[in-house]
Scaffold this active site. Sequence first.
Site, PDB file in Angstrom:
ATOM      1  N   LEU A 103       0.820  -1.199   0.000  1.00  0.00           N
ATOM      2  CA  LEU A 103       0.000   0.000   0.000  1.00  0.00           C
ATOM      3  C   LEU A 103       0.864   1.263   0.000  1.00  0.00           C
ATOM      4  CD1 LEU A 103      -2.493  -1.325   2.696  1.00  0.00           C
ATOM      5  CD2 LEU A 103      -2.746  -1.416   0.214  1.00  0.00           C
ATOM      6  N   PRO A 104       0.276   2.418  -0.350  1.00  0.00           N
ATOM      7  CA  PRO A 104       1.084   3.624  -0.519  1.00  0.00           C
ATOM      8  C   PRO A 104       1.712   4.191   0.747  1.00  0.00           C
ATOM      9  CG  PRO A 104      -0.983   3.808  -1.729  1.00  0.00           C
ATOM     10  CD  PRO A 104      -1.098   2.606  -0.860  1.00  0.00           C
ATOM     11  N   THR A 134       6.006   0.734   2.617  1.00  0.00           N
ATOM     12  CA  THR A 134       7.051   1.451   3.355  1.00  0.00           C
ATOM     13  C   THR A 134       6.367   2.469   4.257  1.00  0.00           C
ATOM     14  OG1 THR A 134       8.639   1.175   1.557  1.00  0.00           O
ATOM     15  CG2 THR A 134       9.121   2.869   3.190  1.00  0.00           C
ATOM     16  N   LYS A 209      14.465  -0.310   5.667  1.00  0.00           N
ATOM     17  CA  LYS A 209      13.984   0.236   4.389  1.00  0.00           C
ATOM     18  C   LYS A 209      14.108   1.753   4.359  1.00  0.00           C
ATOM     19  CE  LYS A 209      12.023   0.675   0.398  1.00  0.00           C
ATOM     20  NZ  LYS A 209      10.670   0.235   0.072  1.00  0.00           N
ATOM     21  N   LYS A 284       7.667  10.821   0.263  1.00  0.00           N
ATOM     22  CA  LYS A 284       7.070  10.264   1.478  1.00  0.00           C
ATOM     23  C   LYS A 284       8.096   9.499   2.293  1.00  0.00           C
ATOM     24  CE  LYS A 284       5.339   6.361   1.378  1.00  0.00           C
ATOM     25  NZ  LYS A 284       5.742   4.972   1.672  1.00  0.00           N
TER      26      LYS A 284
END
Length: 336
Positions: A103-104, A134, A209, A284
């Site tokens: 998902l975003p 992430t 990450k 982001k």
Amino acid sequence: MVAAAAACRRVSFAVWKRFCGGKQLVRKFACSSSSYKSNEVVGFVGLGNMGSHMARNLLASGHSLVVYDIDPEAMATVQNAGAVGTSCVAQVAEKADRIITMLPAGPHVLETYLGENGILQSAKPGTLLMDSSTIEPDTSKEVAAAATKKGCVFLDTPVSGGVPAAKAATLTFMVGGPEKWFTAIKPLLQGMGKNVVHCGDVGMGQAAKICNNMLLAIGMIGTSETINLGIRLGLDAKLLAGIINSSTGRCWSSDTYNPVPGVMEGVPCCVNYEGGFSTALMTKDLGLAQTAATRTLTPTPLGSVSHQIYRLMTQKGFSNKDFSSVYMFLQENRNK
């Protein structure tokens, strides 16, 4: 199934925001603990640039797959490869023994798992949940705690390698969670990646990450600046890239994902920076890194500058372009 379908119709709470053509597309959602068994059903939620390839690789590995995405075309593509489509997240949770989400951002993960008709409302006890988004490590920990209360197990499993690695099933998975559950999910993740690394407890996959993507952004900006300078000094871009790639300046952004058109084939700069990993998502991720740096009192001057550059790019129409379009951004600002 009737109850799940009703829940899907009732839902109005959750959103996925995907930037498309400068507009926001609002996505509305409804909604074992041993090693992998071949007869178990895998659920996959989120079939974007990365998730669609990951799902197809699971099918190619022989897994039974049920999928959901708000985009009918994205879901149809994976269904044509052999997956079973559903009309909402709740139906995926009802059918699957293991569920992967891609998902975003953090708010979408929270809604998809914890929402009124989210995954944890319908998942069977013992379901293994893997989130490859992430997001902030604390968000992963929050979902993991909620999953435990429902008798499920949640691990954060973010990935690195970009769309090319997603296509080739050569992703690197950074996994956060108890080691016994890491062992349980590793064979499944190996159907999508070549490196599956246990990073520690829940949230540590996300920590790894975030650090990786901060360095990735710094490296991409540095590669773009360097080749741009070389071109203006009169050097051929492909010649300079070849020298860099056989010298001490070599990095992934130069030898695998070069941002300069004409240097290599099969990368986003060859198709006007379409597809790939968007500038909006990189922005982001850099924001997550800066939040973590502030919380831990860690000096990250290059990470901070990179964040500001990518934020500026999102304001200049690059949100949907691949993050390597920072080279184009520098070119467009040549005479400004």
